[in-house]
Motif scaffolding. Structure first.
Motif, PDB file in Angstrom:
ATOM      1  N   MET A 219       0.881  -1.276  -0.316  1.00  0.00           N
ATOM      2  CA  MET A 219      -0.159   0.203   0.169  1.00  0.00           C
ATOM      3  C   MET A 219       0.295   0.919  -0.057  1.00  0.00           C
ATOM      4  SD  MET A 219      -3.066   1.552   2.383  1.00  0.00           S
ATOM      5  CE  MET A 219      -3.949  -0.046   2.416  1.00  0.00           C
ATOM      6  N   SER A 220       0.187   2.209  -0.371  1.00  0.00           N
ATOM      7  CA  SER A 220       1.276   3.286  -0.361  1.00  0.00           C
ATOM      8  C   SER A 220       1.043   4.497   0.638  1.00  0.00           C
ATOM      9  CB  SER A 220       0.838   4.495  -2.365  1.00  0.00           C
ATOM     10  OG  SER A 220      -0.454   5.030  -1.279  1.00  0.00           O
ATOM     11  N   GLY A 221       1.805   5.471   1.185  1.00  0.00           N
ATOM     12  CA  GLY A 221       1.848   6.645   2.260  1.00  0.00           C
ATOM     13  C   GLY A 221      -0.351   6.815   2.180  1.00  0.00           C
ATOM     14  N   ARG A 222       0.491   7.397   0.739  1.00  0.00           N
ATOM     15  CA  ARG A 222      -0.904   7.928   0.445  1.00  0.00           C
ATOM     16  C   ARG A 222      -2.530   7.851   0.367  1.00  0.00           C
ATOM     17  NH1 ARG A 222      -1.440  12.886  -2.734  1.00  0.00           N
ATOM     18  NH2 ARG A 222       0.271  13.036  -3.466  1.00  0.00           N
ATOM     19  N   ASP A 223      -1.724   6.299   0.202  1.00  0.00           N
ATOM     20  CA  ASP A 223      -3.369   5.622   0.243  1.00  0.00           C
ATOM     21  C   ASP A 223      -3.551   5.233   1.624  1.00  0.00           C
ATOM     22  OD1 ASP A 223      -3.581   5.300  -2.176  1.00  0.00           O
ATOM     23  OD2 ASP A 223      -3.718   3.306  -2.833  1.00  0.00           O
ATOM     24  N   ALA A 224      -2.723   4.869   3.359  1.00  0.00           N
ATOM     25  CA  ALA A 224      -2.721   4.453   3.634  1.00  0.00           C
ATOM     26  C   ALA A 224      -3.109   5.741   4.640  1.00  0.00           C
ATOM     27  CB  ALA A 224      -1.990   3.981   4.459  1.00  0.00           C
TER      28      ALA A 224
END
Length: 141
Positions: free
Chosen positions: A49-54
């Motif tokens: 998972m990307s940081g943006r999605d988290a």
């Protein structure tokens, strides 16, 4: 000017927030957000998972909490261009959140509901700046 992104406030900042009621009226928090390339959960979950999605998972949970404590999300969006000044690394996103008082922000961030979603914020953020402002005027809407 020295700038350091952090994920959580330092002890001095937390103490100041707890012991100073702050302005008597509303505050607007300017959030300058820098995301991790990949989310970093303490338990090792969601390694792709990307940081943006988290952080988006955190955002989906925090917006109703802000409202529950009398605040509102004013704006959130990605940075697209640095028009004036110079920084080594531009923040990824800017968010503006209004709270009726500093105390309301503290109560929200201390609530069990907030603690339940906070791990998404920690996993997604490389760091951020939170700047408290007091509005000279507000545009309702």
């Amino acid at each position: 000017m020295k700038v350091e992104n952090h994920i959580i406030p330092g002890d001095d900042q937390i103490s100041a927030m707890m012991n100073d009621p702050g302005p008597s009226g509303p505050i607007v928090m300017v959030n300058l957000l820098k995301f991790r390339d990949k989310a970093k959960y303490a338990d090792g979950s969601n390694p792709h998972m990307s940081g943006r999605d988290a952080y988006a998972l955190y955002g989906a949970g925090v917006v109703p909490l802000v409202a529950k404590h009398g605040g509102r999300m004013i704006f959130s969006g990605p940075t697209t261009f640095l028009m004036l000044g110079m920084v080594e690394d531009l923040w990824d996103q800017v968010a503006l959140v209004e709270y009726p008082t500093r105390k309301a922000l503290f109560e929200m961030s201390s609530s069990p509901e907030y603690q339940a979603i906070h791990h998404h914020r920690d996993a997604g953020l490389e760091g951020q700046l939170n700047i408290e402002t007091t509005p000279d005027f507000m545009i309702s809407g």
